[in-house]
Design a protein around this motif. Structure first.
Motif, PDB file in Angstrom:
ATOM      1  N   GLY A  70       0.816  -1.206   0.000  1.00  0.00           N
ATOM      2  CA  GLY A  70       0.000   0.000   0.000  1.00  0.00           C
ATOM      3  C   GLY A  70       0.848   1.254   0.000  1.00  0.00           C
ATOM      4  N   ASP A  71       0.188   2.399   0.106  1.00  0.00           N
ATOM      5  CA  ASP A  71       0.896   3.673   0.163  1.00  0.00           C
ATOM      6  C   ASP A  71       1.689   3.768   1.457  1.00  0.00           C
ATOM      7  OD1 ASP A  71      -0.224   4.418  -2.229  1.00  0.00           O
ATOM      8  OD2 ASP A  71      -1.931   5.415  -1.281  1.00  0.00           O
ATOM      9  N   LYS A  72       2.786   4.529   1.410  1.00  0.00           N
ATOM     10  CA  LYS A  72       3.634   4.676   2.583  1.00  0.00           C
ATOM     11  C   LYS A  72       2.953   5.559   3.621  1.00  0.00           C
ATOM     12  CE  LYS A  72       8.097   4.501   2.908  1.00  0.00           C
ATOM     13  NZ  LYS A  72       9.541   4.727   2.868  1.00  0.00           N
ATOM     14  N   VAL A  73       3.007   5.115   4.870  1.00  0.00           N
ATOM     15  CA  VAL A  73       2.495   5.870   6.003  1.00  0.00           C
ATOM     16  C   VAL A  73       3.701   6.308   6.821  1.00  0.00           C
ATOM     17  CG1 VAL A  73       1.076   5.787   8.078  1.00  0.00           C
ATOM     18  CG2 VAL A  73       0.364   4.540   6.040  1.00  0.00           C
ATOM     19  N   ILE A  74       3.817   7.591   7.102  1.00  0.00           N
ATOM     20  CA  ILE A  74       4.928   8.125   7.872  1.00  0.00           C
ATOM     21  C   ILE A  74       4.512   8.234   9.338  1.00  0.00           C
ATOM     22  CG2 ILE A  74       6.495  10.082   8.180  1.00  0.00           C
ATOM     23  CD1 ILE A  74       6.935   8.584   5.577  1.00  0.00           C
ATOM     24  N   VAL A  75       5.319   7.656  10.220  1.00  0.00           N
ATOM     25  CA  VAL A  75       5.111   7.755  11.663  1.00  0.00           C
ATOM     26  C   VAL A  75       6.215   8.658  12.197  1.00  0.00           C
ATOM     27  CG1 VAL A  75       4.977   6.489  13.828  1.00  0.00           C
ATOM     28  CG2 VAL A  75       4.182   5.420  11.711  1.00  0.00           C
ATOM     29  N   TYR A  76       5.839   9.799  12.773  1.00  0.00           N
ATOM     30  CA  TYR A  76       6.823  10.759  13.249  1.00  0.00           C
ATOM     31  C   TYR A  76       6.564  11.029  14.725  1.00  0.00           C
ATOM     32  CZ  TYR A  76      10.026  14.714  13.205  1.00  0.00           C
ATOM     33  OH  TYR A  76      11.088  15.543  13.442  1.00  0.00           O
ATOM     34  N   LYS A  77       7.533  10.675  15.571  1.00  0.00           N
ATOM     35  CA  LYS A  77       7.431  10.906  17.012  1.00  0.00           C
ATOM     36  C   LYS A  77       8.315  12.089  17.375  1.00  0.00           C
ATOM     37  CE  LYS A  77       6.418   6.131  18.052  1.00  0.00           C
ATOM     38  NZ  LYS A  77       6.737   4.984  18.861  1.00  0.00           N
ATOM     39  N   PHE A  78       7.839  12.923  18.279  1.00  0.00           N
ATOM     40  CA  PHE A  78       8.527  14.170  18.565  1.00  0.00           C
ATOM     41  C   PHE A  78       8.187  14.623  19.982  1.00  0.00           C
ATOM     42  CE2 PHE A  78       8.148  18.827  18.690  1.00  0.00           C
ATOM     43  CZ  PHE A  78       9.424  19.206  18.324  1.00  0.00           C
ATOM     44  N   LYS A  79       9.213  15.023  20.735  1.00  0.00           N
ATOM     45  CA  LYS A  79       8.996  15.628  22.050  1.00  0.00           C
ATOM     46  C   LYS A  79       9.645  17.003  22.030  1.00  0.00           C
ATOM     47  CE  LYS A  79       8.808  11.295  24.584  1.00  0.00           C
ATOM     48  NZ  LYS A  79       7.442  11.184  24.967  1.00  0.00           N
ATOM     49  N   ARG A  80       8.868  18.010  22.281  1.00  0.00           N
ATOM     50  CA  ARG A  80       9.380  19.371  22.158  1.00  0.00           C
ATOM     51  C   ARG A  80      10.421  19.677  23.233  1.00  0.00           C
ATOM     52  NH1 ARG A  80       4.829  23.571  24.189  1.00  0.00           N
ATOM     53  NH2 ARG A  80       4.548  22.707  26.267  1.00  0.00           N
ATOM     54  N   ARG A  81      11.396  20.467  22.855  1.00  0.00           N
ATOM     55  CA  ARG A  81      12.472  20.967  23.715  1.00  0.00           C
ATOM     56  C   ARG A  81      13.361  19.864  24.277  1.00  0.00           C
ATOM     57  NH1 ARG A  81       8.034  23.905  25.755  1.00  0.00           N
ATOM     58  NH2 ARG A  81       8.147  22.719  27.683  1.00  0.00           N
ATOM     59  N   LYS A  82      13.256  18.649  23.833  1.00  0.00           N
ATOM     60  CA  LYS A  82      14.085  17.557  24.367  1.00  0.00           C
ATOM     61  C   LYS A  82      15.066  17.039  23.326  1.00  0.00           C
ATOM     62  CE  LYS A  82      11.738  17.663  28.143  1.00  0.00           C
ATOM     63  NZ  LYS A  82      12.298  18.386  29.266  1.00  0.00           N
ATOM     64  N   GLY A  83      14.984  17.517  22.096  1.00  0.00           N
ATOM     65  CA  GLY A  83      15.877  17.054  21.046  1.00  0.00           C
ATOM     66  C   GLY A  83      15.554  15.656  20.567  1.00  0.00           C
ATOM     67  N   TYR A  84      14.343  15.188  20.858  1.00  0.00           N
ATOM     68  CA  TYR A  84      13.952  13.831  20.479  1.00  0.00           C
ATOM     69  C   TYR A  84      12.990  13.888  19.298  1.00  0.00           C
ATOM     70  CZ  TYR A  84      11.449   9.394  20.589  1.00  0.00           C
ATOM     71  OH  TYR A  84      10.872   8.200  20.239  1.00  0.00           O
ATOM     72  N   HIS A  85      13.359  13.209  18.245  1.00  0.00           N
ATOM     73  CA  HIS A  85      12.437  12.987  17.144  1.00  0.00           C
ATOM     74  C   HIS A  85      12.840  11.701  16.442  1.00  0.00           C
ATOM     75  CE1 HIS A  85      15.442  14.464  14.236  1.00  0.00           C
ATOM     76  NE2 HIS A  85      15.739  15.308  15.198  1.00  0.00           N
ATOM     77  N   LYS A  86      11.834  10.997  15.938  1.00  0.00           N
ATOM     78  CA  LYS A  86      12.056   9.702  15.312  1.00  0.00           C
ATOM     79  C   LYS A  86      11.092   9.582  14.136  1.00  0.00           C
ATOM     80  CE  LYS A  86      11.727   4.797  16.491  1.00  0.00           C
ATOM     81  NZ  LYS A  86      11.408   3.876  17.560  1.00  0.00           N
ATOM     82  N   LYS A  87      11.616   9.304  12.959  1.00  0.00           N
ATOM     83  CA  LYS A  87      10.801   9.166  11.766  1.00  0.00           C
ATOM     84  C   LYS A  87      10.860   7.722  11.296  1.00  0.00           C
ATOM     85  CE  LYS A  87      10.154  11.111   7.177  1.00  0.00           C
ATOM     86  NZ  LYS A  87      10.676  12.063   6.183  1.00  0.00           N
ATOM     87  N   GLN A  88       9.693   7.157  11.023  1.00  0.00           N
ATOM     88  CA  GLN A  88       9.620   5.771  10.607  1.00  0.00           C
ATOM     89  C   GLN A  88       8.547   5.649   9.531  1.00  0.00           C
ATOM     90  OE1 GLN A  88       8.721   3.193  13.866  1.00  0.00           O
ATOM     91  NE2 GLN A  88       8.852   1.335  12.654  1.00  0.00           N
ATOM     92  N   GLY A  89       8.812   4.868   8.493  1.00  0.00           N
ATOM     93  CA  GLY A  89       7.852   4.648   7.420  1.00  0.00           C
ATOM     94  C   GLY A  89       7.353   3.211   7.430  1.00  0.00           C
ATOM     95  N   HIS A  90       6.167   3.014   6.870  1.00  0.00           N
ATOM     96  CA  HIS A  90       5.572   1.679   6.842  1.00  0.00           C
ATOM     97  C   HIS A  90       4.711   1.539   5.592  1.00  0.00           C
ATOM     98  CE1 HIS A  90       3.674  -2.006   8.182  1.00  0.00           C
ATOM     99  NE2 HIS A  90       2.505  -1.476   7.926  1.00  0.00           N
ATOM    100  N   ARG A  91       4.815   0.389   4.909  1.00  0.00           N
ATOM    101  CA  ARG A  91       3.948   0.077   3.770  1.00  0.00           C
ATOM    102  C   ARG A  91       3.270  -1.251   4.056  1.00  0.00           C
ATOM    103  NH1 ARG A  91       6.681   0.642  -1.915  1.00  0.00           N
ATOM    104  NH2 ARG A  91       4.501   0.554  -2.532  1.00  0.00           N
ATOM    105  N   GLN A  92       1.947  -1.222   4.176  1.00  0.00           N
ATOM    106  CA  GLN A  92       1.168  -2.412   4.498  1.00  0.00           C
ATOM    107  C   GLN A  92       1.064  -3.327   3.287  1.00  0.00           C
ATOM    108  OE1 GLN A  92      -0.093  -3.086   7.591  1.00  0.00           O
ATOM    109  NE2 GLN A  92      -0.754  -5.058   6.840  1.00  0.00           N
ATOM    110  N   LEU A  93       1.232  -4.626   3.495  1.00  0.00           N
ATOM    111  CA  LEU A  93       1.050  -5.600   2.425  1.00  0.00           C
ATOM    112  C   LEU A  93      -0.441  -5.793   2.174  1.00  0.00           C
ATOM    113  CD1 LEU A  93       3.686  -8.238   3.548  1.00  0.00           C
ATOM    114  CD2 LEU A  93       3.925  -6.522   1.770  1.00  0.00           C
ATOM    115  N   GLU A  94      -0.842  -5.839   0.906  1.00  0.00           N
ATOM    116  CA  GLU A  94      -2.248  -5.975   0.569  1.00  0.00           C
ATOM    117  C   GLU A  94      -2.422  -6.876  -0.646  1.00  0.00           C
ATOM    118  OE1 GLU A  94      -3.182  -1.846   0.217  1.00  0.00           O
ATOM    119  OE2 GLU A  94      -2.649  -1.776  -1.902  1.00  0.00           O
ATOM    120  N   THR A  95      -3.625  -7.408  -0.782  1.00  0.00           N
ATOM    121  CA  THR A  95      -3.959  -8.327  -1.855  1.00  0.00           C
ATOM    122  C   THR A  95      -5.156  -7.785  -2.617  1.00  0.00           C
ATOM    123  OG1 THR A  95      -3.210 -10.192  -0.510  1.00  0.00           O
ATOM    124  CG2 THR A  95      -4.587 -10.715  -2.387  1.00  0.00           C
TER     125      THR A  95
END
Length: 104
Positions: A70-95
């Motif tokens: 399927g289409d790519k889904v972007i998962v973005y985690k972020f905590k303000r003022r802590k310097g923490y951010h994490k970006k992750q992508g996912h593509r679901q398998l479909e039939t």
């Protein structure tokens, strides 16, 4: 009147009729192979049959057209003022499935 059915697969419900094409969560099988959906909740046509929760003896058969992602889904985690951010992508398998027959 055209026969329609409501089937359940992958935790979701789909309204189908003969010849319709649907995209469901990944099923086991190669392109061109046959798949049978036996969790039929409702069948309409000349009369309406409703299961509780499923209809016994009813089944919907289809042909697997392709196995895709399927289409790519972007998962973005972020905590303000802590310097923490994490970006992750996912593509679901479909039939992709084309419905061949509905048997009530």
């Amino acid at each position: 009147m055209e026969i329609q059915a409501v089937i359940q697969t992958g935790g979701k419900q789909y309204q189908v009729s003969k010849g319709s094409k649907i995209v469901v969560e990944k099923l086991v099988g190669d392109a061109g192979s046959e798949v049978v959906f036996d969790k039929v909740l409702l069948v309409t046509g000349d009369s309406t049959k409703v299961g509780a929760p499923f209809l016994s003896g009813a089944k919907v058969t289809g042909k697997i057209l392709s196995q895709d992602k399927g289409d790519k889904v972007i998962v973005y985690k972020f905590k303000r003022r802590k310097g923490y951010h994490k970006k992750q992508g996912h593509r679901q398998l479909e039939t992709r499935v084309e419905i061949q027959a509905i048997q009530a």
